[in-house]
Write an enzyme that holds these catalytic residues in place. Structure first.
Site, PDB file in Angstrom:
ATOM      1  N   ASP A   1     -10.304   9.706   5.458  1.00 51.49           N
ATOM      2  CA  ASP A   1      -8.970  10.294   5.280  1.00 51.49           C
ATOM      3  C   ASP A   1      -9.119  11.780   4.997  1.00 51.49           C
ATOM      4  O   ASP A   1      -9.438  12.149   3.878  1.00 51.49           O
ATOM      5  CB  ASP A   1      -8.240   9.580   4.141  1.00 51.49           C
ATOM      6  CG  ASP A   1      -6.779  10.000   4.048  1.00 51.49           C
ATOM      7  OD1 ASP A   1      -6.366  10.938   4.742  1.00 51.49           O
ATOM      8  OD2 ASP A   1      -6.052   9.375   3.252  1.00 51.49           O
TER       9      ASP A   1
ATOM     10  N   TYR B   1       0.839  -1.207   0.000  1.00 51.28           N
ATOM     11  CA  TYR B   1       0.000   0.000   0.000  1.00 51.28           C
ATOM     12  C   TYR B   1       0.872   1.255   0.000  1.00 51.28           C
ATOM     13  O   TYR B   1       0.695   2.150  -0.831  1.00 51.28           O
ATOM     14  CB  TYR B   1      -0.924   0.005   1.225  1.00 51.28           C
ATOM     15  CG  TYR B   1      -1.686   1.291   1.375  1.00 51.28           C
ATOM     16  CD1 TYR B   1      -2.822   1.541   0.615  1.00 51.28           C
ATOM     17  CD2 TYR B   1      -1.255   2.287   2.253  1.00 51.28           C
ATOM     18  CE1 TYR B   1      -3.507   2.741   0.724  1.00 51.28           C
ATOM     19  CE2 TYR B   1      -1.931   3.481   2.371  1.00 51.28           C
ATOM     20  CZ  TYR B   1      -3.057   3.703   1.609  1.00 51.28           C
ATOM     21  OH  TYR B   1      -3.722   4.905   1.706  1.00 51.28           O
TER      22      TYR B   1
END
Lengths: 124, 124
Positions: free
Chosen positions: B37, B13
């Site tokens: 986020d 990731y």
């Protein structure tokens, strides 16, 4: 909740993990707070259950150091190192804790990210 | 879920946040994954909504470095640094992300801990 208020609470938390007493650590938590330490373990709800965690720590010499603290709104994530010494062994653990706060600045939830592989034990 | 499988997914990731493409990042997420986020913002559910985040990044030069990774069961927390460069500015951000995984090793939830104070912008 101002970020500064949360910052001070987290800094105080990490300091109190070193010095205790348990009662002052618990004063940072809301009465019905939930703690998962380590994450994935059975959640502890309320001061009595949460206090067991810190009472266990109170039996050993310990030292903490705060590394990184991230805050947004009522949420914080902190990485720190805890070193304990007891019975001729030194245990070093650097968890990442995430915390959620209520509007009075008390911790309502804490989840500690660390696994068995993250605990280092040395003879001293 | 073996810790090693989660470790590899998180390392991949952080690498893909640097290199893209968005499609490969999204392949790490379960179809109905939820991303916050930064934490406290409106959750993004599903690949289309999540992909917007990474498509925005794809417009700029970027570099990532993984610092600390903690894993227990299906949970991970990772601190890393993202540096982006665009239009004569360098942006540096070191979030702490927490992730939950399903039994296939796909991310079902991600919450990124960082606030406005944590974003450093310099002229280059």
């Amino acid at each position: 909740m101002a970020a500064q208020q949360i910052r001070e609470a987290v800094e105080r938390y990490v300091q109190l993990v070193e010095t205790g007493p348990t009662a002052e650590i618990l004063a940072l938590y809301a009465p019905d707070a939930v703690v998962e330490d380590p994450i994935g373990s059975d959640p502890r709800r309320g001061h009595a259950a949460i206090g067991e965690l810190y009472d266990a720590l109170a039996q050993v010499q310990r030292k903490t150091e705060l590394h990184t603290l991230r805050i947004n709104g009522n949420h914080a994530a902190v990485s720190f190192t805890l070193v304990t010494e007891a019975g001729g062994s030194r245990m070093t653990l650097s968890p990442i804790d995430v915390m959620e706060f209520d509007d009075d600045g008390r911790i309502t939830g804490m989840r500690a990210y660390w696994g068995p592989d993250d605990m280092q034990v040395d003879k001293i």
